[in-house]
Design a protein around this motif. Structure first.
Motif, PDB file in Angstrom:
ATOM      1  N   ALA A  11       0.811  -1.222   0.000  1.00  0.00           N
ATOM      2  CA  ALA A  11       0.000   0.000   0.000  1.00  0.00           C
ATOM      3  C   ALA A  11       0.849   1.278   0.000  1.00  0.00           C
ATOM      4  N   GLU A  12       2.146   1.172   0.240  1.00  0.00           N
ATOM      5  CA  GLU A  12       3.009   2.358   0.280  1.00  0.00           C
ATOM      6  C   GLU A  12       3.115   2.994  -1.105  1.00  0.00           C
ATOM      7  N   PRO A  13       3.063   4.320  -1.170  1.00  0.00           N
ATOM      8  CA  PRO A  13       3.283   4.990  -2.451  1.00  0.00           C
ATOM      9  C   PRO A  13       4.679   4.639  -2.980  1.00  0.00           C
ATOM     10  N   GLY A  14       4.773   4.313  -4.246  1.00  0.00           N
ATOM     11  CA  GLY A  14       6.061   4.002  -4.852  1.00  0.00           C
ATOM     12  C   GLY A  14       6.458   2.540  -4.785  1.00  0.00           C
ATOM     13  N   CYS A  15       5.701   1.709  -4.079  1.00  0.00           N
ATOM     14  CA  CYS A  15       6.017   0.281  -4.043  1.00  0.00           C
ATOM     15  C   CYS A  15       5.522  -0.345  -5.345  1.00  0.00           C
ATOM     16  N   ASP A  16       6.466  -0.797  -6.167  1.00  0.00           N
ATOM     17  CA  ASP A  16       6.122  -1.363  -7.465  1.00  0.00           C
ATOM     18  C   ASP A  16       5.925  -2.872  -7.417  1.00  0.00           C
ATOM     19  N   ARG A  17       6.610  -3.514  -6.481  1.00  0.00           N
ATOM     20  CA  ARG A  17       6.518  -4.975  -6.409  1.00  0.00           C
ATOM     21  C   ARG A  17       6.944  -5.429  -5.028  1.00  0.00           C
ATOM     22  N   PHE A  18       6.321  -6.496  -4.552  1.00  0.00           N
ATOM     23  CA  PHE A  18       6.664  -7.072  -3.261  1.00  0.00           C
ATOM     24  C   PHE A  18       6.521  -8.581  -3.376  1.00  0.00           C
ATOM     25  N   ASP A  19       7.583  -9.301  -3.072  1.00  0.00           N
ATOM     26  CA  ASP A  19       7.543 -10.758  -3.064  1.00  0.00           C
ATOM     27  C   ASP A  19       7.894 -11.247  -1.665  1.00  0.00           C
ATOM     28  N   PHE A  20       7.157 -12.223  -1.195  1.00  0.00           N
ATOM     29  CA  PHE A  20       7.399 -12.857   0.094  1.00  0.00           C
ATOM     30  C   PHE A  20       7.538 -14.344  -0.203  1.00  0.00           C
ATOM     31  N   LEU A  21       8.750 -14.873   0.004  1.00  0.00           N
ATOM     32  CA  LEU A  21       9.066 -16.224  -0.436  1.00  0.00           C
ATOM     33  C   LEU A  21       9.457 -17.111   0.746  1.00  0.00           C
ATOM     34  N   ARG A  22       9.098 -18.387   0.619  1.00  0.00           N
ATOM     35  CA  ARG A  22       9.470 -19.372   1.638  1.00  0.00           C
ATOM     36  C   ARG A  22      10.302 -20.461   0.973  1.00  0.00           C
ATOM     37  N   ASP A  23      11.420 -20.799   1.570  1.00  0.00           N
ATOM     38  CA  ASP A  23      12.317 -21.807   1.020  1.00  0.00           C
ATOM     39  C   ASP A  23      11.713 -23.200   1.222  1.00  0.00           C
ATOM     40  N   PRO A  24      11.459 -23.948   0.146  1.00  0.00           N
ATOM     41  CA  PRO A  24      10.839 -25.271   0.293  1.00  0.00           C
ATOM     42  C   PRO A  24      11.772 -26.293   0.939  1.00  0.00           C
ATOM     43  N   ASN A  25      13.072 -26.038   0.908  1.00  0.00           N
ATOM     44  CA  ASN A  25      14.027 -26.961   1.505  1.00  0.00           C
ATOM     45  C   ASN A  25      14.321 -26.653   2.968  1.00  0.00           C
ATOM     46  N   SER A  26      13.924 -25.485   3.403  1.00  0.00           N
ATOM     47  CA  SER A  26      14.121 -25.060   4.791  1.00  0.00           C
ATOM     48  C   SER A  26      12.939 -24.172   5.161  1.00  0.00           C
ATOM     49  N   PRO A  27      11.825 -24.772   5.592  1.00  0.00           N
ATOM     50  CA  PRO A  27      10.573 -24.034   5.758  1.00  0.00           C
ATOM     51  C   PRO A  27      10.566 -22.940   6.831  1.00  0.00           C
ATOM     52  N   ASN A  28      11.667 -22.764   7.526  1.00  0.00           N
ATOM     53  CA  ASN A  28      11.721 -21.641   8.466  1.00  0.00           C
ATOM     54  C   ASN A  28      12.622 -20.515   7.935  1.00  0.00           C
ATOM     55  N   ARG A  29      12.961 -20.572   6.638  1.00  0.00           N
ATOM     56  CA  ARG A  29      13.721 -19.500   5.976  1.00  0.00           C
ATOM     57  C   ARG A  29      12.808 -18.752   5.011  1.00  0.00           C
ATOM     58  N   PHE A  30      12.862 -17.429   5.067  1.00  0.00           N
ATOM     59  CA  PHE A  30      11.979 -16.570   4.274  1.00  0.00           C
ATOM     60  C   PHE A  30      12.790 -15.455   3.642  1.00  0.00           C
ATOM     61  N   THR A  31      12.294 -14.971   2.504  1.00  0.00           N
ATOM     62  CA  THR A  31      12.911 -13.836   1.824  1.00  0.00           C
ATOM     63  C   THR A  31      11.829 -12.830   1.459  1.00  0.00           C
ATOM     64  N   PHE A  32      12.078 -11.578   1.798  1.00  0.00           N
ATOM     65  CA  PHE A  32      11.238 -10.456   1.370  1.00  0.00           C
ATOM     66  C   PHE A  32      12.007  -9.726   0.285  1.00  0.00           C
ATOM     67  N   CYS A  33      11.355  -9.400  -0.824  1.00  0.00           N
ATOM     68  CA  CYS A  33      11.956  -8.606  -1.898  1.00  0.00           C
ATOM     69  C   CYS A  33      10.991  -7.476  -2.229  1.00  0.00           C
ATOM     70  N   GLU A  34      11.494  -6.260  -2.187  1.00  0.00           N
ATOM     71  CA  GLU A  34      10.665  -5.089  -2.474  1.00  0.00           C
ATOM     72  C   GLU A  34      11.347  -4.241  -3.537  1.00  0.00           C
ATOM     73  N   TRP A  35      10.543  -3.667  -4.426  1.00  0.00           N
ATOM     74  CA  TRP A  35      11.033  -2.699  -5.409  1.00  0.00           C
ATOM     75  C   TRP A  35      10.228  -1.421  -5.226  1.00  0.00           C
ATOM     76  N   HIS A  36      10.953  -0.322  -5.074  1.00  0.00           N
ATOM     77  CA  HIS A  36      10.311   0.983  -4.868  1.00  0.00           C
ATOM     78  C   HIS A  36      10.839   1.973  -5.885  1.00  0.00           C
ATOM     79  N   ALA A  37       9.960   2.872  -6.297  1.00  0.00           N
ATOM     80  CA  ALA A  37      10.382   3.985  -7.149  1.00  0.00           C
ATOM     81  C   ALA A  37      11.318   4.865  -6.342  1.00  0.00           C
ATOM     82  N   ARG A  38      12.390   5.292  -6.976  1.00  0.00           N
ATOM     83  CA  ARG A  38      13.331   6.189  -6.288  1.00  0.00           C
ATOM     84  C   ARG A  38      12.676   7.550  -6.129  1.00  0.00           C
ATOM     85  N   ARG A  39      12.726   8.068  -4.935  1.00  0.00           N
ATOM     86  CA  ARG A  39      12.152   9.403  -4.686  1.00  0.00           C
ATOM     87  C   ARG A  39      13.178  10.464  -5.001  1.00  0.00           C
ATOM     88  N   SER A  40      12.740  11.523  -5.662  1.00  0.00           N
ATOM     89  CA  SER A  40      13.684  12.601  -5.989  1.00  0.00           C
ATOM     90  C   SER A  40      13.833  13.547  -4.824  1.00  0.00           C
TER      91      SER A  40
END
Length: 79
Positions: free
Chosen positions: A50-79
């Motif tokens: 919901a943040e302004p400028g957030c273009d993409r957000f991925d929340f991933l869980r490792d299938p080989n280690s189910p207690n490992r997670f990765t957050f990936c965010e892409w935001h527009a650069r603010r001038s």
């Protein structure tokens, strides 16, 4: 939620490296706290998307280690 995919490679279609900020966070959660973490992470995902400028957000869980997670965010650069 997608499982076990690490995001490496091309920038999302239509994006340019000069115009984006990427944030990658990898976490390992204590097995006894994974259910609690998933609730908190779901709320974080909703708020981040919901943040302004957030273009993409991925929340991933490792299938080989189910207690490992990765957050990936892409935001527009603010001038």
């Amino acid at each position: 939620m997608p499982h076990g995919r690490r995001l490496r490679g091309p920038v999302p279609t239509g994006a340019s490296l000069e115009a984006k900020i990427a944030i990658v966070l990898e976490l390992e959660i204590a097995p006894a706290r994974v259910d609690e973490f998933l609730k908190v992470a779901a709320n974080d995902a909703r708020c981040t998307i919901a943040e302004p400028g957030c273009d993409r957000f991925d929340f991933l869980r490792d299938p080989n280690s189910p207690n490992r997670f990765t957050f990936c965010e892409w935001h527009a650069r603010r001038s």
